[in-house]
Design an enzyme around this catalytic site. Sequence first.
Site, short mmCIF file in Angstrom:
data_model
loop_
_atom_site.label_atom_id
_atom_site.label_comp_id
_atom_site.label_asym_id
_atom_site.label_seq_id
_atom_site.Cartn_x
_atom_site.Cartn_y
_atom_site.Cartn_z
N HIS A 96 -49.33 -7.82 -26.12
CA HIS A 96 -49.57 -8.86 -25.12
C HIS A 96 -49.60 -10.23 -25.79
O HIS A 96 -50.57 -10.61 -26.43
CB HIS A 96 -50.89 -8.58 -24.40
N GLY A 101 -46.96 -13.87 -18.97
CA GLY A 101 -47.03 -13.00 -17.80
C GLY A 101 -47.53 -11.62 -18.16
O GLY A 101 -47.36 -10.67 -17.39
N HIS A 153 -55.59 -10.05 -28.50
CA HIS A 153 -54.16 -10.37 -28.56
C HIS A 153 -53.57 -10.04 -29.93
O HIS A 153 -52.94 -10.89 -30.59
CB HIS A 153 -53.93 -11.85 -28.23
#
Length: 429
Positions: A96, A101, A153
């Site tokens: 991610h 998005g 992340h």
Amino acid sequence: MEEKFNRLLLVPIAAVLFLMIGYQYVCPADSNTCYFRGDEKGLFQRYSSGFEFVYPDEGDEDLPSKITTKFNFTERDLDRHVDFDIRGDDVMVFLHIQKTGGTTFGRHLVKNIQLEQPCDCMPGQRKCTCHRPGKAESWLFSRFSTGWSCGLHADWTELTSCVPVVMNKRDKKNAQKSKRNFYYITMLRDPVSRYLSEWKHVQRGATWKTALHMCDGRPATQDELPACYSGDDWTGVPLTDFMNCPSNLANNRQVRMLADLSLVGCYNMSSMSELERGHVLLASAKANLRNMAFYGLTEFQRKTQYLFERTFGLRFIRAFTQINSTRAASIGISEKVRWRIEGLNALDVELYEYAKELFLRRYQYQRQQQHQEERLRRRQQRQHRQRLYRTYWAQLLRLGPEEEDQNEVVNTLEEVATTEDYSSQVVRW
């Protein structure tokens, strides 16, 4: 007298059925061999292989009539199919990247896929339980299933070294004996739009300062990644200040998060020149992206859905929606500022150009493959109908005087003439 009348009646009935079957053979319902003229606009669009029922593409979803070929891709690069064994040990890993998005796509993974055992998403909870059918094991590694188990992340460098350890530990599997397939997927976005979106997010108070930035077994030091602000966050930062910070991780974020950072000494900028470092990172990011099981583009939601479904053999419940009214889209910037952002993200710009061409060529390749599969299926159906027609027509010619036998063959011929899988002609893409 009645027997003679039945025989005479059988002749016109057989003739009508012969014409019906012959028409379906010559002009099958899913072919464009025979058609009436009419308005070809709207939902019906004509392709070289026939008429197909499609949903109208959104404006930015149109596939260019001719894709600009700048990069050399092999058929192996274009042909993406994963035999994903959700019942076995296979794991889907979602990388991610911020402001691509990924949150929307991550929710699609846990809430919008047709599964034998859907993910269990309880109201008010951020994570869902995505177990395999009949097993208390997760098939998905993502923010909304396993959480940030490898760090906030986490990038490619972190995930590839962390995910196997974490998943084997969660599922109580022996790493040496367990031969598991980890299929990495991600989303990319136009670099300028992504950069502006990250700026607005940071301006509202986001920091991601708890991210680990692990590489070669250690986190990045403060000297390697100096902060761009002195307070708790960078709330209210002007775009100029955001662009002026040399250690801003927003710069070329997509390349950095997809590349193998160990090739360039991790976050140690003195290990090689900036130019050489950029070349190595870009080449690594391209290779990793190309070899991933799947990636999508934020600007092409419906094509992203189509390619995911074709790659993994899974189907989504609801169609993806293209949303263009984002915060980044509402920001008005001058050409000078746009050039500055593109310069700060020169590696990302080149990566996105590469990724976009590969994505569109994969889409085109999969559409061609689908058309070939449909033509083969139609040919097999026609051959099957022809064999049935010949068989039962031969029986009709050998028909005896019994009325029950006559009715049985007539009914069979009617079934052959009318059974047609019309639903298979509906193609959403």
